[in-house]
Design an enzyme around this catalytic site. Structure first.
Site, PDB file in Angstrom:
ATOM      1  N   SER A  18       1.764  11.374   0.622  1.00 24.07           N
ATOM      2  CA  SER A  18       1.860  10.058   1.243  1.00 24.07           C
ATOM      3  C   SER A  18       2.845  10.091   2.418  1.00 24.07           C
ATOM      4  CB  SER A  18       2.246   9.026   0.177  1.00 24.07           C
ATOM      5  OG  SER A  18       2.061   7.715   0.635  1.00 24.07           O
TER       6      SER A  18
ATOM      7  N   ASP B 243      -8.655   5.880  -2.138  1.00 26.01           N
ATOM      8  CA  ASP B 243      -7.309   5.850  -1.573  1.00 26.01           C
ATOM      9  C   ASP B 243      -7.359   5.052  -0.278  1.00 26.01           C
ATOM     10  OD1 ASP B 243      -4.816   6.384  -0.382  1.00 26.01           O
ATOM     11  OD2 ASP B 243      -4.789   8.464  -1.057  1.00 26.01           O
TER      12      ASP B 243
ATOM     13  N   HIS C 201      -4.610   6.667  -4.740  1.00 27.67           N
ATOM     14  CA  HIS C 201      -3.538   7.166  -3.891  1.00 27.67           C
ATOM     15  C   HIS C 201      -2.573   8.019  -4.717  1.00 27.67           C
ATOM     16  CE1 HIS C 201      -0.951   7.467  -0.467  1.00 27.67           C
ATOM     17  NE2 HIS C 201       0.059   6.890  -1.097  1.00 27.67           N
TER      18      HIS C 201
END
Length: 319
Positions: free
Chosen positions: A170, A265, A295
């Site tokens: 991320s 995601d 995610h």
């Protein structure tokens, strides 16, 4: 031509391709997060404290017995590094955690990082970079750059190897790429043999999947992304600047990279856009898409996470 494996079979994006256990995990996440009051009414410092106390929406992984913390000098003060070292490391993985540049910590990644050590034989150096909004851009990337320079300088003697890899999840994927660009452009250094980039956010102007996701609380939604970007760029910054949004940068002379992301995601497009750009810049590029993965799904149990982690560990081991 650089070798590449860009798997873009349309069948992977078909909802019918999502395994039953992945569906169940996603439903559980949505139920858990849907039951939580609006978390953004709390200061980030409070949310961080709750997570480190194991009072967040998801369990805190046990502390790794391998972990030790040191501090190095950075441009804004000391930078903590959480180091997990096996006997006779085969290499060193410089890791940047996720959390929207505002949440997360190296400690919260002990489960994944301990498994990484066991499966690859690499040491892991996870960076506790400064977090927004207290420390907005460029404090976090500055700390990450300092950690990378420390590894280049001290790593061979400390770990007995010059085989270095880099990566993150991320926001950590964003920081990993910005660190690669900084080392190349500011210091003339290309010391990493591989990059593992999972579910990264590479365009803070928001790619279509991020803009169009909406409110569904499957780990990360559109509002969350906007909140994180607002904190990170609290003191300003052009979202088209490569140091902020590396999708817009010159990606030449970067290491072989494995990009991994799930089809459920909000940041899926960031990976779908970044991997071909990595390849077009002349770098070895591999891309794995996982049907139904939320995610940073590698942080949750299940067969999908096991498959993705095996792919990541194998890629780094073979680098």
């Amino acid at each position: 031509m650089p070798a590449a494996v860009l798997k873009l079979d349309p069948a992977m994006f078909d909802p019918a391709a999502i395994a039953p256990d992945t569906r169940a995990i996603n439903a559980g996440i949505i139920k858990a997060l849907g039951a939580v009051p609006d978390r953004w009414i709390y200061p980030m410092a409070v949310l961080r404290k709750l997570r480190l106390e194991g009072k967040g929406p998801f369990p805190l992984a046990p502390e790794s017995p391998l972990a030790q913390v040191i501090e190095i000098d950075g441009p804004h003060g000391p930078v903590p590094l959480r180091i997990l070292t096996p006997d006779a490391p085969k290499g060193v993985y410089l890791h940047f955690h996720g959390g929207g540049w505002s949440l997360g910590s190296a400690r919260e990644n002990d489960g994944l990082n301990h498994r990484f050590v066991e499966r690859t034989g690499f040491a892991v150096v996870s960076v506790d970079y400064r977090l927004a909004p207290e420390h907005p851009y460029p404090a976090g990337p500055d700390d990450c750059e300092a950690a990378a320079l420390w590894l280049v300088r001290e790593g061979p003697a400390r770990f007995g190897t010059e085989r270095f890899a880099i990566g993150g999840e991320s926001a950590g994927g964003n920081l990993a790429v910005s660190t690669l660009l900084r080392l190349r452009d500011r210091h003339g250094l290309t010391p990493f043999c591989a990059a593992s980039l999972h579910a990264g956010c590479y365009d803070l102007g928001l790619t279509p999947s991020a803009r169009q996701w909406g409110d569904e609380p499957l780990v990360l939604n559109t509002r969350d992304i906007n909140v994180f970007v607002g904190h990170y760029l609290r003191e300003g910054g052009d979202v088209a600047t490569p140091d902020i949004s590396p999708l817009h940068g010159d990606l030449s002379d970067l290491p072989p990279a494995l990009f991994t992301v799930g089809t459920r995601d909000a940041l899926m497009d960031d990976t779908l856009f970044m991997a071909p750009r990595w390849l077009a810049a002349g770098n070895r590029t591999e891309l794995e898409i996982f049907p139904g993965g939320c995610h940073v799904f590698i942080g949750f149990p299940g067969t999908l996470a096991d498959a993705a982690l095996a792919r990541i560990h194998g890629f780094i081991s073979a680098a």
